[in-house]
Scaffold this active site. Structure first.
Site, PDB file in Angstrom:
ATOM      1  N   HIS A 263       0.852  -1.206   0.000  1.00 20.13           N
ATOM      2  CA  HIS A 263       0.000   0.000   0.000  1.00 20.13           C
ATOM      3  C   HIS A 263       0.882   1.248   0.000  1.00 20.13           C
ATOM      4  O   HIS A 263       0.671   2.169  -0.792  1.00 20.13           O
ATOM      5  CB  HIS A 263      -0.917  -0.002   1.229  1.00 20.13           C
ATOM      6  CG  HIS A 263      -1.513   1.338   1.578  1.00 20.13           C
ATOM      7  ND1 HIS A 263      -2.540   1.904   0.851  1.00 20.13           N
ATOM      8  CD2 HIS A 263      -1.227   2.227   2.557  1.00 20.13           C
ATOM      9  CE1 HIS A 263      -2.856   3.082   1.378  1.00 20.13           C
ATOM     10  NE2 HIS A 263      -2.072   3.309   2.417  1.00 20.13           N
TER      11      HIS A 263
ATOM     12  N   ARG B 250       1.842   0.370  15.345  1.00 22.98           N
ATOM     13  CA  ARG B 250       1.430   0.296  13.939  1.00 22.98           C
ATOM     14  C   ARG B 250       1.805  -1.074  13.380  1.00 22.98           C
ATOM     15  O   ARG B 250       2.507  -1.851  14.021  1.00 22.98           O
ATOM     16  CB  ARG B 250       2.076   1.419  13.134  1.00 22.98           C
ATOM     17  CG  ARG B 250       3.591   1.337  13.099  1.00 22.98           C
ATOM     18  CD  ARG B 250       4.225   2.584  12.533  1.00 22.98           C
ATOM     19  NE  ARG B 250       4.104   2.635  11.084  1.00 22.98           N
ATOM     20  CZ  ARG B 250       4.995   3.242  10.280  1.00 22.98           C
ATOM     21  NH1 ARG B 250       6.035   3.861  10.801  1.00 22.98           N
ATOM     22  NH2 ARG B 250       4.840   3.269   8.981  1.00 22.98           N
TER      23      ARG B 250
ATOM     24  N   GLU C 204      12.525  12.686   0.573  1.00 29.37           N
ATOM     25  CA  GLU C 204      11.388  12.110  -0.155  1.00 29.37           C
ATOM     26  C   GLU C 204      10.063  12.646   0.396  1.00 29.37           C
ATOM     27  O   GLU C 204       9.128  12.941  -0.341  1.00 29.37           O
ATOM     28  CB  GLU C 204      11.435  10.582  -0.053  1.00 29.37           C
ATOM     29  CG  GLU C 204      10.174   9.854  -0.519  1.00 29.37           C
ATOM     30  CD  GLU C 204       9.961   9.914  -2.023  1.00 29.37           C
ATOM     31  OE1 GLU C 204      10.944  10.194  -2.745  1.00 29.37           O
ATOM     32  OE2 GLU C 204       8.827   9.701  -2.464  1.00 29.37           O
TER      33      GLU C 204
ATOM     34  N   TYR D 222       9.522  15.490   1.584  1.00 29.56           N
ATOM     35  CA  TYR D 222       9.310  16.842   1.055  1.00 29.56           C
ATOM     36  C   TYR D 222       9.078  16.819  -0.440  1.00 29.56           C
ATOM     37  O   TYR D 222       8.405  17.706  -0.972  1.00 29.56           O
ATOM     38  CB  TYR D 222      10.458  17.765   1.477  1.00 29.56           C
ATOM     39  CG  TYR D 222      10.396  17.957   2.974  1.00 29.56           C
ATOM     40  CD1 TYR D 222       9.367  18.699   3.528  1.00 29.56           C
ATOM     41  CD2 TYR D 222      11.266  17.305   3.831  1.00 29.56           C
ATOM     42  CE1 TYR D 222       9.227  18.812   4.894  1.00 29.56           C
ATOM     43  CE2 TYR D 222      11.131  17.419   5.200  1.00 29.56           C
ATOM     44  CZ  TYR D 222      10.109  18.171   5.726  1.00 29.56           C
ATOM     45  OH  TYR D 222       9.967  18.270   7.073  1.00 29.56           O
TER      46      TYR D 222
ATOM     47  N   HIS E  49      13.816  11.151   4.131  1.00 32.52           N
ATOM     48  CA  HIS E  49      13.247  12.406   4.589  1.00 32.52           C
ATOM     49  C   HIS E  49      13.093  13.433   3.488  1.00 32.52           C
ATOM     50  O   HIS E  49      12.012  14.002   3.339  1.00 32.52           O
ATOM     51  CB  HIS E  49      13.900  12.985   5.837  1.00 32.52           C
ATOM     52  CG  HIS E  49      12.925  13.911   6.474  1.00 32.52           C
ATOM     53  ND1 HIS E  49      11.878  13.468   7.247  1.00 32.52           N
ATOM     54  CD2 HIS E  49      12.725  15.244   6.319  1.00 32.52           C
ATOM     55  CE1 HIS E  49      11.099  14.482   7.565  1.00 32.52           C
ATOM     56  NE2 HIS E  49      11.594  15.575   7.028  1.00 32.52           N
TER      57      HIS E  49
ATOM     58  N   SER F  72      12.959   6.332 -13.439  1.00 27.16           N
ATOM     59  CA  SER F  72      11.904   7.156 -14.020  1.00 27.16           C
ATOM     60  C   SER F  72      11.856   8.529 -13.350  1.00 27.16           C
ATOM     61  O   SER F  72      11.776   9.558 -14.026  1.00 27.16           O
ATOM     62  CB  SER F  72      10.572   6.430 -13.875  1.00 27.16           C
ATOM     63  OG  SER F  72       9.507   7.327 -14.016  1.00 27.16           O
ATOM     64  N   SER F  73      11.944   8.541 -12.012  1.00 24.75           N
ATOM     65  CA  SER F  73      11.891   9.815 -11.289  1.00 24.75           C
ATOM     66  C   SER F  73      13.073  10.697 -11.627  1.00 24.75           C
ATOM     67  O   SER F  73      12.936  11.906 -11.799  1.00 24.75           O
ATOM     68  CB  SER F  73      11.929   9.576  -9.780  1.00 24.75           C
ATOM     69  OG  SER F  73      10.729   9.059  -9.356  1.00 24.75           O
TER      70      SER F  73
ATOM     71  N   LYS G  91       4.954  29.447   5.539  1.00 23.62           N
ATOM     72  CA  LYS G  91       4.055  29.129   4.423  1.00 23.62           C
ATOM     73  C   LYS G  91       2.598  29.262   4.845  1.00 23.62           C
ATOM     74  O   LYS G  91       1.791  29.900   4.159  1.00 23.62           O
ATOM     75  CB  LYS G  91       4.319  27.706   3.925  1.00 23.62           C
ATOM     76  CG  LYS G  91       5.684  27.546   3.320  1.00 23.62           C
ATOM     77  CD  LYS G  91       5.649  26.497   2.240  1.00 23.62           C
ATOM     78  CE  LYS G  91       6.802  26.668   1.293  1.00 23.62           C
ATOM     79  NZ  LYS G  91       6.502  27.456   0.125  1.00 23.62           N
TER      80      LYS G  91
ATOM     81  N   THR H 132       7.912  26.129   7.543  1.00 22.77           N
ATOM     82  CA  THR H 132       6.579  25.601   7.257  1.00 22.77           C
ATOM     83  C   THR H 132       5.519  26.553   7.793  1.00 22.77           C
ATOM     84  O   THR H 132       4.507  26.816   7.136  1.00 22.77           O
ATOM     85  CB  THR H 132       6.411  24.197   7.873  1.00 22.77           C
ATOM     86  OG1 THR H 132       7.569  23.432   7.560  1.00 22.77           O
ATOM     87  CG2 THR H 132       5.183  23.501   7.327  1.00 22.77           C
TER      88      THR H 132
ATOM     89  N   TRP I 113       7.459  -0.609   3.989  1.00 21.52           N
ATOM     90  CA  TRP I 113       7.917   0.056   2.756  1.00 21.52           C
ATOM     91  C   TRP I 113       9.353   0.525   2.904  1.00 21.52           C
ATOM     92  O   TRP I 113      10.032   0.780   1.916  1.00 21.52           O
ATOM     93  CB  TRP I 113       7.003   1.221   2.392  1.00 21.52           C
ATOM     94  CG  TRP I 113       7.252   2.492   3.145  1.00 21.52           C
ATOM     95  CD1 TRP I 113       6.790   2.794   4.385  1.00 21.52           C
ATOM     96  CD2 TRP I 113       8.011   3.623   2.713  1.00 21.52           C
ATOM     97  NE1 TRP I 113       7.210   4.044   4.757  1.00 21.52           N
ATOM     98  CE2 TRP I 113       7.967   4.586   3.752  1.00 21.52           C
ATOM     99  CE3 TRP I 113       8.735   3.935   1.551  1.00 21.52           C
ATOM    100  CZ2 TRP I 113       8.610   5.824   3.668  1.00 21.52           C
ATOM    101  CZ3 TRP I 113       9.377   5.167   1.480  1.00 21.52           C
ATOM    102  CH2 TRP I 113       9.312   6.093   2.517  1.00 21.52           C
TER     103      TRP I 113
ATOM    104  N   HIS J 203      15.511  11.612  12.722  1.00 22.87           N
ATOM    105  CA  HIS J 203      14.349  11.687  13.617  1.00 22.87           C
ATOM    106  C   HIS J 203      13.383  10.540  13.354  1.00 22.87           C
ATOM    107  O   HIS J 203      12.463  10.325  14.126  1.00 22.87           O
ATOM    108  CB  HIS J 203      13.653  13.056  13.555  1.00 22.87           C
ATOM    109  CG  HIS J 203      12.958  13.358  12.271  1.00 22.87           C
ATOM    110  ND1 HIS J 203      12.912  14.613  11.732  1.00 22.87           N
ATOM    111  CD2 HIS J 203      12.255  12.587  11.416  1.00 22.87           C
ATOM    112  CE1 HIS J 203      12.231  14.589  10.602  1.00 22.87           C
ATOM    113  NE2 HIS J 203      11.821  13.370  10.391  1.00 22.87           N
ATOM    114  N   HIS J 204      13.594   9.816  12.261  1.00 21.78           N
ATOM    115  CA  HIS J 204      12.808   8.597  12.033  1.00 21.78           C
ATOM    116  C   HIS J 204      13.363   7.431  12.847  1.00 21.78           C
ATOM    117  O   HIS J 204      12.797   6.346  12.828  1.00 21.78           O
ATOM    118  CB  HIS J 204      12.824   8.216  10.546  1.00 21.78           C
ATOM    119  CG  HIS J 204      12.185   9.243   9.667  1.00 21.78           C
ATOM    120  ND1 HIS J 204      10.855   9.225   9.354  1.00 21.78           N
ATOM    121  CD2 HIS J 204      12.694  10.336   9.060  1.00 21.78           C
ATOM    122  CE1 HIS J 204      10.560  10.254   8.579  1.00 21.78           C
ATOM    123  NE2 HIS J 204      11.667  10.942   8.380  1.00 21.78           N
TER     124      HIS J 204
ATOM    125  N   SER K  95      -0.365  27.528  -3.435  1.00 17.53           N
ATOM    126  CA  SER K  95       0.023  28.923  -3.614  1.00 17.53           C
ATOM    127  C   SER K  95      -0.512  29.499  -4.933  1.00 17.53           C
ATOM    128  O   SER K  95      -0.528  30.713  -5.122  1.00 17.53           O
ATOM    129  CB  SER K  95       1.541  29.069  -3.588  1.00 17.53           C
ATOM    130  OG  SER K  95       2.045  28.567  -2.378  1.00 17.53           O
TER     131      SER K  95
ATOM    132  N   ASP L 228       7.021  22.989 -25.184  1.00 15.99           N
ATOM    133  CA  ASP L 228       6.965  21.608 -24.704  1.00 15.99           C
ATOM    134  C   ASP L 228       8.060  21.438 -23.659  1.00 15.99           C
ATOM    135  O   ASP L 228       8.740  22.397 -23.307  1.00 15.99           O
ATOM    136  CB  ASP L 228       7.179  20.615 -25.874  1.00 15.99           C
ATOM    137  CG  ASP L 228       6.561  19.250 -25.575  1.00 15.99           C
ATOM    138  OD1 ASP L 228       6.850  18.692 -24.502  1.00 15.99           O
ATOM    139  OD2 ASP L 228       5.771  18.760 -26.402  1.00 15.99           O
TER     140      ASP L 228
END
Lengths: 377, 526
Positions: B78, B451, B256, B258, B254, B170-171, B332, B329, B143, B303-304, B269, B107
């Protein structure tokens, strides 16, 4: 859809009327000074967030209600304000610094494992915990702590067991809980035998990963005798959800009594390993050991869940050379979930479970005596 | 911003090829953007179906629906499908459609690479999903694929690794294309500090992707050799370190996070000023805040991993650095609110999703700030509190911004207005159900529910049931979105060129739908 909705509402009503105060909202305050300071930090940061939220969302909602085109609002065209930008950069920084100060002191206290009164080594194993008392009166005591057998049956797919019989402790009950004395600083050394686990009892106020090949440190000091429950918190495979932790804190005199009991049990076990066992004794003991240690993967009926967990019924190893069978159980199999039981089970238990595997489910390959295990180590 | 109009030199305009081959061979940014967006939508429903399985099993205690191993593969796949298959391709699709139109280019700069970077994706995800039919089943180690657990996976392991490699390639190609396009193909007068924020946030996101995807590729390749080539990068028994994998993974992971939210900031915005009919409050501070967040994203990864047993100095550093993220943040959020302040607002569906984004993303930000406090994280970590946190920032954050963008630009893309009534209904049902789904998970986590568990103690039943019901409603209500998109493509009230009264920017100067090659002559930006 209608049927599903009907079922779900019936279940909901059932669940809501089931007496217990189940709608817990907040973190547990726990029973240690650590858990109390963590709880306090949690509440401070929570209220800080609430206040900021009320200001920001309040302004938004005011604006949404009043500055609508439908109410004839005409758009102002102001933008850019260095003053505002500085203000809403500096104010959060001040709030964050004032948060960081208590957080730092709590963290430093939590990480200070010095001057401990005793040490327990915690080893995470798929899917149970092993506790070794390293020093003090209890030195030498070693426990394997697995999910209680009744819970283990109730949690099988489609078991449809009546879970209310377990009260609030469904999946939170073990065969051998960790016992610690109250009022003593207990240092934990955490490691793992196979994959990464995480040892967590919410009432103690922390969790710490148990990592194969590494030893982590943590500590607790419980003042109130009682039973405190938790679970493995790091995904560790199929039965990650089924390796609970139960800590029993006993007053020092009760603890001393418990230590004495455990010592005599250990002595009896050591003595029993030196004698010759009858086949019936081995098979009876072996079935018990199998149920707690092996059935999760190889299943009660010995059929396993191929290909990940091979069948033992009719298997070449369980019907073949005893030495190979003993070696596999002692050393595990690298790259699979098959753990090395060398340090998990004693000679008598190993002999019993191997004998059981060689004689159950239609296997017929003779028995193995504890002496053979001792020799093979 | 500009009064430049596009000239329609249709005589030299070669339109799309006919039939299926149009989509296979296309090098057109709009066609590829459409492919990306449709692919993301399909993946959104596949990943969503897995979430339904998870919520069905967690509806009540005891095991009723799936076995624990399959449950673990549901949570794992998932996440992989939603992150790499739904959200990232959706943002890339939006970038493809919008960046050339926003900067006044005909283009994308590298059209063939553009085609290639899309067409890798269906293969990548076929590989990933095919593992379900292999010995040992799909990936079930989370994951984050932490070793040693991930190395216990069955025959599907190398397929999963190659799927991640392909998605990463691809990315990277998509990102290179975006950077090259933005830096080289802006219309005359479009200086960097005049670019729409969506372009800015994607420029920064693209750099994050180029910097971090190779790190992920390295980490998973080391897993592959640990499994098959006898190396022991992550095995303590061979002199390696399982925690090192986590450091490498989160050095990617991390940023990722963002990558999944910066383009959303750009979208919001764009939408808020349009419907407030008022310029964005602080354009340059938004650009600087985005850049600060991108920089900070590289120094907060651990921090993870507060509970892995880092030295206390390390924990302090990562705690302070993480708390710092709240500052840009916050800038924003304050800017969006100030943009709304004294505006002349209307609340069409895109604005509803944008406002929903701001409120619920901020709630996710608050729980993020709580998680940053390391001692408290020792309680929160790996509980449903974390699950609630990242679903607030990813579902009501990233996914809401994508929905907002779809409603906002669909009339431009198709030339037809979407069904406003259905759109608003979709918003309200989604918003009520998504909160019923995720808000109680905060309580579950705080009360002590870890979890990634398929079964739980009975005292967690009530909130889990409520959460599951919210989940089922949210899942089903997304079919409405698919229907609205379908209906809009098929027809509807014709959209004007500007579409929205308050819309500014080059894409709104083009006809709706825009010509096959967006700007054949560069517009002039004053």
């Amino acid at each position: 859809m209608h049927k599903l909705a009907g079922i779900s509402s019936a279940l909901l009503v059932g669940a809501f009327t089931s007496a217990k105060a189940d709608f817990a909202l907040n973190m547990r305050e726990g029973v240690t000074s650590t858990s109390q300071s963590v709880y306090d930090l949690h509440m401070i940061i929570f209220w800080v967030c609430c206040v900021i939220g009320i200001v920001v969302f309040g302004a938004m909602i005011y604006s949404i209600v009043n500055h609508r085109k439908s109410k004839g609002a005409v758009a102002a065209q102001f933008h850019e304000s260095t003053t505002m930008e500085i203000l809403w950069t500096v104010v959060p920084i001040v709030i964050l610094v004032s948060m960081a100060i208590p957080a730092t002191s709590t963290l430093l206290a939590m990480e200070d494992t010095s001057d401990a009164d005793m040490t327990v080594k915690v080893t995470g194993i798929q899917w149970k915990w092993k506790y070794d008392y390293v020093d003090g009166d209890a030195s030498g005591i070693s426990l394997i702590s697995s999910l209680d057998a009744r819970h283990n049956e109730a949690r099988l797919l489609g078991a449809k067991a009546d879970l209310s019989q377990f009260g609030d402790h469904y999946l939170m009950e073990v065969d051998n809980p960790l016992v610690i004395p109250t009022g003593k600083k207990v240092r934990f050394l955490l490691t793992a035998a196979d994959v990464i686990h995480s040892w967590w009892v919410p009432d103690l106020g922390w969790k710490k990963d148990a990592i194969p090949g590494f030893v982590n440190e943590a500590w607790t000091k419980v003042d109130q005798p009682g039973v405190y429950r938790g679970k493995c918190a790091e995904l560790c495979g199929k039965d990650h959800g089924f390796m609970p932790i139960v800590v029993v804190a006993k007053a020092p005199e009760d603890y001393a009594k418990w230590v004495a009991e455990q010592k005599s049990v250990a002595e009896a076990a050591a003595a029993s390993a030196d004698r010759e066992w009858t086949k019936d004794e081995l098979l009876a003991k072996g079935e018990q050991v199998y149920t707690t240690n092996c059935a999760a993967c190889h299943q009660v009926n010995g059929q396993g869940v191929p290909p990940a967990f091979p069948a033992l019924a009719g298997s070449a190893i369980a019907n073949g050379d005893a030495a190979a069978h003993i070696s596999l159980v002692l050393n595990g199999k690298a790259g699979t979930a098959m753990a090395a039981y060398r340090n998990i089970l004693n000679d008598a238990d190993l002999a019993a479970v191997i004998s059981y595997e060689r004689n159950a489910w239609g296997n017929s390959a003779g028995i193995v005596q504890p002496a053979a295990i001792k020799a093979a180590r | 911003m500009s009064t430049a109009t596009a000239t329609h030199d249709d005589h030299h305009d070669h339109g799309p090829a006919k039939g299926l081959m149009r989509w296979v061979t296309t090098t057109n940014h709009k066609d590829i953007g459409t492919l990306y967006l449709l692919f993301a939508l399909v993946m959104f429903f596949i990943g969503g179906a897995m979430a339904m399985v998870i919520r069905a099993e967690l509806f009540q205690p005891g095991m009723q629906v799936v076995d624990p191993q399959f449950f673990n593969s549901m949570t794992t796949v998932h996440a992989l499908v939603m992150i790499f298959g739904a959200v990232m391709p959706a943002f890339t699709g939006l970038a493809n459609w919008l960046i050339p139109m926003m900067i006044g280019a005909p283009d994308m700069a590298l059209p063939r690479m553009n085609n290639f970077s899309f067409w890798i994706l269906p293969f990548a995800f076929s590989l990933l999903l095919s593992t379900f039919f292999m010995n040992g089943g799909g990936p079930a180690g989370g994951w984050t694929i932490y070793p040693p657990l991930s190395l216990q996976m069955g025959d599907g392991f190398p397929f999963m690794i190659f799927a991640i490699h392909l998605a990463g390639i691809s990315s990277i190609m998509g990102s290179i294309n975006i950077v090259v396009t933005i830096l080289n193909m802006r219309a005359p007068g479009m200086t960097l500090m005049k670019m729409p924020l969506f372009v800015w946030t994607w420029l920064i996101t693209a750099y994050l992707l180029i910097a971090t995807m190779p790190v992920l590729a390295g980490a998973v390749t080391m897993l592959l050799t640990d499994k098959f080539a006898g190396t022991s990068f992550f095995s303590a028994a061979g002199g390696g370190d399982p925690v090192m994998y986590q450091h490498i993974f989160w050095f990617f992971g991390h940023p990722e996070v963002y990558i999944l939210i910066l383009p959303a900031f750009g979208i919001v915005s764009a939408i808020v000023p349009t419907f407030a009919r008022k310029p964005l409050f602080g354009y340059s501070s938004m650009v600087y805040a985005t850049a600060s967040i991108a920089f900070l994203s590289f120094i907060v990864w651990a921090h993870h991993m507060f509970t892995v047993g880092m030295p206390v100095v390390g924990e302090l550093f990562f705690m302070y650095a993480t708390m710092m993220i709240a500052v840009p943040t916050g800038v924003k959020v304050f800017n969006w609110v100030s943009t709304m302040w004294k505006g002349s607002m209307t609340f069409e569906t895109p604005m509803l999703f944008a406002v929903g984004f701001i409120i619920m993303f901020t709630i996710g930000g608050f729980s993020g700030l709580m998680l940053a406090i390391a001692p408290a994280d020792f309680q929160y970590h790996d509980t449903y509190f974390v699950v609630a946190h990242f679903h607030y920032v990813l579902v009501t954050g990233a996914v809401y911004s994508i929905m907002a963008a779809a409603y906002y630009w669909l009339p431009k893309w198709t030339g037809n207005m979407y069904d406003e009534k259905l759109g608003q209904m979709h918003f309200w049902i989604s918003t009520v159900s998504v909160n019923v789904l995720f808000f109680p998970q905060h309580f579950l986590g705080l009360a002590g529910m870890p979890r990634r568990i398929p079964d739980y103690s009975v005292q967690f039943t009530d909130w889990n049931m409520i959460s599951s019901i919210g989940g089922f409603v949210f899942g089903v209500s997304q079919l409405m979105f698919a229907y609205v998109v379908y209906k809009t493509i098929r027809g509807g009230e014709k959209a004007t060129d500007q579409v929205w009264e308050g819309a500014h920017g080059l894409e709104w100067t083009l006809p709706s739908p825009p010509p096959y090659h967006s700007f054949t002559e560069a517009p002039e930006v004053k």
